[in-house]
Design an enzyme around this catalytic site. Structure first.
Site, PDB file in Angstrom:
ATOM      1  CD  GLU A 111      -2.208  -1.055   2.908  1.00 34.10           C
ATOM      2  OE1 GLU A 111      -2.889  -0.134   3.502  1.00 34.10           O
ATOM      3  OE2 GLU A 111      -1.788  -2.132   3.406  1.00 34.10           O
ATOM      4  CE  LYS A 113       5.258   5.230   6.919  1.00 32.19           C
ATOM      5  NZ  LYS A 113       5.348   6.761   7.248  1.00 32.19           N
ATOM      6  CG  ASP A 115       3.564  12.663   4.543  1.00 33.98           C
ATOM      7  OD1 ASP A 115       3.450  12.412   5.736  1.00 33.98           O
ATOM      8  OD2 ASP A 115       4.384  13.399   3.917  1.00 33.98           O
ATOM      9  CE1 TYR A 222      -2.686   2.390   9.323  1.00 35.22           C
ATOM     10  CE2 TYR A 222      -3.022   4.462   8.301  1.00 35.22           C
ATOM     11  CZ  TYR A 222      -2.685   3.648   9.291  1.00 35.22           C
ATOM     12  OH  TYR A 222      -2.370   4.532  10.459  1.00 35.22           O
ATOM     13  CE  LYS A 309       8.988   6.997   6.282  1.00 34.29           C
ATOM     14  NZ  LYS A 309       9.749   7.595   7.387  1.00 34.29           N
ATOM     15  CB  CYS A 403      11.408  48.490  -0.913  1.00 31.72           C
ATOM     16  SG  CYS A 403      10.026  47.921  -1.819  1.00 31.72           S
ATOM     17  CB  CYS A 406       8.856  51.929  -3.061  1.00 30.61           C
ATOM     18  SG  CYS A 406       9.094  51.398  -1.485  1.00 30.61           S
ATOM     19  CB  CYS A 421       8.554  47.524   1.825  1.00 33.96           C
ATOM     20  SG  CYS A 421       8.370  49.267   1.190  1.00 33.96           S
ATOM     21  CB  CYS A 427       5.337  50.222  -1.543  1.00 34.00           C
ATOM     22  SG  CYS A 427       6.414  48.749  -2.219  1.00 34.00           S
TER      23      CYS A 427
HETATM   24  P1  AMP Z   1       5.865   6.092  11.010  1.00 32.03           P
HETATM   25  O1  AMP Z   1       5.287   7.325  11.717  1.00 32.03           O
HETATM   26  O2  AMP Z   1       7.094   6.650   9.962  1.00 32.03           O
HETATM   27  O3  AMP Z   1       6.482   5.200  12.046  1.00 32.03           O
HETATM   28  O4  AMP Z   1       5.033   5.407  10.187  1.00 32.03           O
HETATM   29  C1  AMP Z   1       3.890   4.989  10.788  1.00 32.03           C
HETATM   30  C2  AMP Z   1       2.641   5.540  10.513  1.00 32.03           C
HETATM   31  O5  AMP Z   1       2.502   5.350   8.799  1.00 32.03           O
HETATM   32  C3  AMP Z   1       1.394   5.140  10.868  1.00 32.03           C
HETATM   33  O6  AMP Z   1       1.101   5.673  11.935  1.00 32.03           O
HETATM   34  C4  AMP Z   1       0.287   5.632   9.862  1.00 32.03           C
HETATM   35  O7  AMP Z   1      -0.136   6.742  10.444  1.00 32.03           O
HETATM   36  C5  AMP Z   1       1.169   5.852   8.655  1.00 32.03           C
HETATM   37  N1  AMP Z   1       0.670   5.127   7.421  1.00 32.03           N
HETATM   38  C6  AMP Z   1       0.340   5.710   6.256  1.00 32.03           C
HETATM   39  N2  AMP Z   1      -0.047   4.952   5.257  1.00 32.03           N
HETATM   40  C7  AMP Z   1       0.035   3.512   5.731  1.00 32.03           C
HETATM   41  C8  AMP Z   1      -0.335   2.381   5.343  1.00 32.03           C
HETATM   42  N3  AMP Z   1      -0.740   2.330   4.181  1.00 32.03           N
HETATM   43  N4  AMP Z   1      -0.246   1.486   6.311  1.00 32.03           N
HETATM   44  C9  AMP Z   1       0.164   1.535   7.662  1.00 32.03           C
HETATM   45  N5  AMP Z   1       0.359   2.838   8.232  1.00 32.03           N
HETATM   46  C10 AMP Z   1       0.213   3.790   7.142  1.00 32.03           C
HETATM   47 ZN    ZN Z   2       8.182  49.115  -1.154  1.00 26.94          ZN
END
Ligand code: AMP
Ligand code: ZN
Length: 665
Positions: A111, A113, A115, A222, A309, A403, A406, A421, A427
């Site tokens: 899957e 990851k 963010d 997930y 990563k 600036c 101006c 500024c 300006c």
């Molecule tokens: P880390 O914070 O780097 O230790 O990674 C763990 C975190 O990755 C988990 O707490 C999840 O919030 C996040 N995460 C995002 N996508 C996934 C996924 N597909 N499966 C499991 N964890 C995930």
């Molecule tokens: Zn200015």
């Protein structure tokens, strides 16, 4: 059909439409029709509060304010993940787990990851009960009211799915929505948010759930936590969760070897840049749940999963020049002009250098070869310098002292990372920026006049500030480039019409630093006229709910600035609304200051919304749930039985509609 059945049917229908729109991205009805149905449900719920349901689709709009989020211990711990960075790391991991479970052929799920911020959702009897942040993994914060506003999370799951479980996912802010939010912030003179991840996790802790409801957050699931292992494999449990209404991205793939896993990684390392949200890697998991149980956990992470990563994509290129941009508020942003270079699928020519400290820290110089990276931020940033390629005669960067527009000397106040500024009224980008803000949709909303025309009018010497707009004559405008009689008339009519815009919007339009839309509303309501506001003392200002030191000082500096005061006087003379209307004023008082009301049931003399407005107009606060802080409950007919019991146990006075009316008269 009984009323109760009707309410239930409407709820079910709206849940389905939410699912089709927010999860499947395939709406079946128009937004308008959806709103009509939602209003119908809201009315029925208002009228028959005995059928209250905390998981009704009407709860999605928010309303509850949470001052302190309760800490809750997770039923099962939320672990972190071990990381890997290469194919060898993955192969080592496979060997370790093969040894523990004594099987050599394993299948995995891969899957992305996502963010964002992780969340644990708990369901009981098919109903969502709570949503808790990861916190330290052992305990987190209860953010249920905020999470319920996220439309893609089902509040109720069908009977075909297990009814008691936890499910985990990531709250993300998709890139489109993030960009839009930032455009609006910049338009109201606020600093843009730095990146989607922090904004998503910050959103979960906002006190006002109505604010959360406005943010385009999403939740990608997930992990289903089900002790019974009902669905056998991880892939099956997620497939069933998807059928039950959860948003499980279909990027998930089952792989039968580490080679296949690696192909998935390589594919998404590039392709992830085309996704609507940000990802920072891939998570590989042993697919069979029984094997997961056998593998168990280390003190920190599951043995059955590993994260891979992605490397943030970085390129190097030459920095040709550092230029400085001036914003509407006078804030200076240094920008690196680069030799164009391909990065994560787009050609990059410019990168942000943030501020003077950043330039000094990295010792970035013109002529340097710099490393550019696309990280969480939308605008690429400079990560460092390849000093080995530095030209021999290179000189340290001297930050601009004046600036670029101006030539006024720049200032920097203690504690502020940015230079400014100070030539606010002389300006060019500040002048046109302020006028553009004044006419914008959320401010004076002037039709027939756009940002480019403002620049043209300024260049032609016809306007120097927003008050000048009201002096414009058709005969001055017609001779301008690309202006016809009709468009000139529209412009003048639009400007004339802005005299009807209510005070709170005018106050926002004035462009006082840190006075955004919401703050303007609060100030307008409290002070009622520009005269009272500009004569307020520091103490008067910070006494207003949610007005702090920063805003108070900014208002004071506007109030003591002669040019600003003259501008305001001119607006008053032109007939712009600089106080709240007589009609509004007549209905307002401070009679209810400091009192918190909960409104419940059906009323006769006014509608629920009129009642709420009357509370606020008289200085009181409306809350949607009863707590120790509630001062009164205004009860109409059919007040919900659970509210009644709660009020009685907490000993909160219950008053009638008539009692309330007597109170404010
Ligand atoms: P880390 O914070 O780097 O230790 O990674 C763990 C975190 O990755 C988990 O707490 C999840 O919030 C996040 N995460 C995002 N996508 C996934 C996924 N597909 N499966 C499991 N964890 C995930
Ligand atoms: Zn200015």
């Amino acid at each position: 059909m009984t009323i109760e059945d009707k309410i239930k049917a409407l709820r079910e229908e709206l849940h389905q439409h939410n699912y089709k729109y927010y999860v499947l991205d395939a709406p079946e009805i128009s937004d308008y029709d959806f709103d009509i149905k939602l209003k119908e449900l809201q009315q029925l719920e208002d009228q028959y509060p005995e059928f209250y349901d905390s998981n009704s689709p009407t709860q999605r709009v928010g309303g509850e304010i949470t001052k302190n989020f309760e800490t809750v211990v997770h039923k099962s711990r939320m672990y972190s993940l071990d990381n890997s960075y290469s194919k060898e790391d993955l192969q080592d991991w496979e060997k370790r787990i093969q040894k523990i479970i004594g099987v050599d052929k394993l299948s995995y799920t891969c899957e992305l990851k996502y963010d964002g911020a992780s969340i644990n959702l708990t369901y009981e009897n098919g109903q969502m009960q709570s949503a808790v942040t990861r916190g330290d993994g052992i305990q987190g914060d209860d953010v249920t009211t905020n999470i319920k506003t996220i439309r893609s999370i089902p509040l109720v799951v069908p009977n075909s799915f297990i009814q008691n479980f936890q499910i985990r996912g990531e709250i993300v802010l998709p890139l489109d929505g993030f960009t839009k939010m930032n455009e609006e912030r910049v338009a109201s003179g606020e600093e843009p948010y730095r990146n989607p991840r922090n904004t998503a996790s910050g959103s979960l802790k906002l006190q006002d759930s109505t604010e959360v409801a406005k943010r385009p957050l999403d939740c990608l699931l997930y992990h289903l936590v089900d002790e019974g292992n009902t669905y056998g494999t991880h892939e099956q449990s997620l497939a069933n969760a998807r059928l039950a209404g959860f948003k499980v991205p279909d990027t998930l793939k089952v792989c039968n070897s580490i080679d296949e896993v690696f192909k998935f990684l390589q594919f998404w390392d590039v392709e992830r840049h085309n996704l609507p949200y940000e990802t920072d890697g891939v998570v590989v998991k042993v697919n069979k749940l029984q094997y997961q149980d056998e593998l168990g956990y280390t003190s920190k992470a599951p043995r059955w999963a590993i994260a891979y990563k992605f490397k943030a994509e970085q390129v190097s290129t030459v920095l040709h020049e550092i230029s400085y941009q001036v914003g509407r508020t006078g804030a200076i942003t240094p920008v690196a002009n680069l030799e164009p270079v391909l990065l994560a699928g787009t050609i990059v020519k410019r990168a942000s250098l943030h501020n003077a400290d950043q330039i000094e820290k990295l010792d970035v110089r013109v002529g340097d070869t710099v490393y550019v990276e696309k990280g969480g931020e939308i605008i690429p940033k400079i990560m460092g310098v390849d000093v080995s390629k530095r030209p021999v005669n290179s000189q340290p960067t001297k930050y601009a002292t004046h600036c670029p527009e101006c030539n006024t000397e720049l200032i920097r106040t203690a504690g502020d990372a940015k230079h400014y500024c100070p030539n606010e009224f002389g300006c060019a980008p500040q002048i046109t920026g302020k006028i553009q803000h004044y006419i914008s949709r959320k401010a004076m909303d002037i039709d027939g006049l756009g940002a480019e025309t403002v620049e043209l009018l300024y260049k032609e010497g016809l306007i120097h500030d927003y008050a000048d707009l009201y002096d414009l004559k058709i005969s001055q405008i017609i001779p301008l480039e690309r202006m016809a009689e009709k468009s000139a008339q529209n412009m003048i009519a639009g400007i004339e019409k802005s005299k009807e815009i209510p005070f709170e919007k005018v106050l926002f339009a004035l462009g006082i630093r840190f006075v955004g839309e919401t703050v303007a509303k609060k100030l307008a309501k409290h002070f009622k006229s520009i005269h009272a506001l500009l004569n307020a003392s520091y103490d008067d200002l910070i006494a207003v709910d949610e007005i702090g030191d920063r805003i108070a000082k900014s208002v004071l500096s506007f109030a003591t600035d002669e040019t600003s005061r003259k501008l305001v006087d001119r607006l008053v003379n032109y007939g712009v609304q600089l106080e709240i209307s007589a009609e509004e004023q007549a209905n307002q008082s401070d009679t209810l200051a400091g009192k918190v009301f909960v409104v419940s049931g059906v009323f006769h003399q006014m509608s629920r919304n009129e009642l709420k407005k009357a509370i606020e107009d008289n200085g009181g606060k409306v809350s949607s749930s009863i707590s120790k802080k509630t001062s009164f409950i205004v009860a109409g007919d059919n007040m919900g039985p659970s509210k009644l019991t709660k009020a009685e146990t907490l000993g909160i006075p219950i008053i009638s509609e008539q009692d309330f009316i007597d109170m404010i008269n």
